[in-house]
Design an enzyme around this catalytic site. Structure first.
Site, PDB file in Angstrom:
ATOM      1  N   CYS A 100       0.812  -1.082   0.104  1.00 43.46           N
ATOM      2  CA  CYS A 100       0.068   0.147   0.148  1.00 43.46           C
ATOM      3  C   CYS A 100       0.718   1.269  -0.099  1.00 43.46           C
ATOM      4  O   CYS A 100       0.355   2.241  -0.087  1.00 43.46           O
ATOM      5  CB  CYS A 100      -0.863   0.009   1.311  1.00 43.46           C
ATOM      6  SG  CYS A 100      -2.214  -1.099   1.132  1.00 43.46           S
ATOM      7  N   VAL A 101       2.154   1.210   0.136  1.00 41.70           N
ATOM      8  CA  VAL A 101       2.987   2.122   0.054  1.00 41.70           C
ATOM      9  C   VAL A 101       3.850   1.972  -1.214  1.00 41.70           C
ATOM     10  O   VAL A 101       4.944   2.904  -1.304  1.00 41.70           O
ATOM     11  CB  VAL A 101       3.696   2.680   1.355  1.00 41.70           C
ATOM     12  CG1 VAL A 101       2.650   3.298   2.281  1.00 41.70           C
ATOM     13  CG2 VAL A 101       4.148   1.385   2.128  1.00 41.70           C
TER      14      VAL A 101
END
Lengths: 101, 167
Positions: A100-101
């Site tokens: 997610c990053v």
């Protein structure tokens, strides 16, 4: 799962077009997938792609690529516009990233 | 049955109004996740959310150790409110949170802003809040494009497939 012929090789790909078996990958396949994404691969692209392949199992993130010493985050976005981690992973023949990053 | 046709999200306009570590991170993860997917992202920092883009405060955001029901001791037991009220506890808890996030490759706030803007994300500060806290442009992170009104922000939040998110 689907079959797809890329650069003359019959490959198993996921619904989103990621290779099922990353060992089948070669540079010709990379170039053809890149073309579908509208990207003409340069040496710089391949440096990034090799880094991504080497670190495929290490939980890749955009941040890690940015710290690779090959390209900064801005440069990474410029090389693979419109979702660099996903697009670069697809071209590198590895699994779709789950980060997610 | 009619075929379901979703309009893809193409743009997110995120409003961050709180200064706690978790609220700021929610906004930053949402914005970064959007640019990672090739979407447009803009964040509007207002009221206490301004701390996240104020040079003096952005590296020292806290998570509340009092009145935070999600807060637990290492091991999972509830975190006693009275313990959370002791001097230094909140700072310690916040430092631990930051460390845990860094371990999963979630960067500190300033580096997160670097990442978001490198991907084309835009950062704005709310004029009303900037005036209220008596801040100047130079007090804010260099990533802040401009100090604008909520009206200005709405004006750039439109278009097909755009969403406004409040955290």
């Amino acid at each position: 799962m689907a079959q797809k012929t890329i650069a003359g090789v019959n490959l198993e790909v996921t619904e989103d077009g990621y290779l099922e078996d990353s060992t089948q990958w070669n540079e010709e396949i990379a170039k053809e997938i890149a073309k579908e994404e509208g990207i003409e691969l340069t040496d710089k692209h391949f440096e990034v792609i090799n880094f991504i392949r080497e670190n495929a199992d290490a939980g890749l993130t955009i941040r890690k690529v940015g710290k690779s010493g090959i390209v900064d985050i801005k440069g990474f976005y410029e090389l693979f516009p419109g979702g660099p981690l996903k697009i670069a992973s697809k071209i590198a023949g590895i699994k779709k990233p789950t980060s997610c990053v | 049955m009619a075929e379901k046709k979703d309009t893809q999200v193409k743009k997110v306009a995120i409003i961050c109004a709180k200064a706690s570590l978790e609220d700021v991170y929610a906004s930053l993860v949402l914005a970064n996740g959007a640019v990672m997917e090739g979407m447009e992202a803009k964040i509007f920092f207002t009221f206490f959310g301004l701390d996240a883009i104020t040079k003096k405060h952005m590296k020292k955001l806290h998570t509340a150790s009092v009145g935070n029901p999600g807060m637990r001791m290492p091991g999972g037991l509830p975190f006693p409110t009275l313990l959370g009220a002791l001097p230094g506890v909140e700072a310690g808890v916040s430092a631990m949170m930051r460390k845990q996030m860094d371990d999963i490759d979630v960067p500190p706030v300033d580096e997160f802003l670097d990442m978001i803007t490198a991907g084309g994300g835009e950062i704005y500060a709310c004029k009303l809040a900037v005036d209220m806290f008596k801040l100047k442009k130079e007090d804010l992170s260099d990533h802040v494009i401009d100090i604008i009104t909520i009206g200005d922000f709405y004006a750039m939040a439109g278009g097909e497939g755009s969403q406004i998110i409040f955290t």
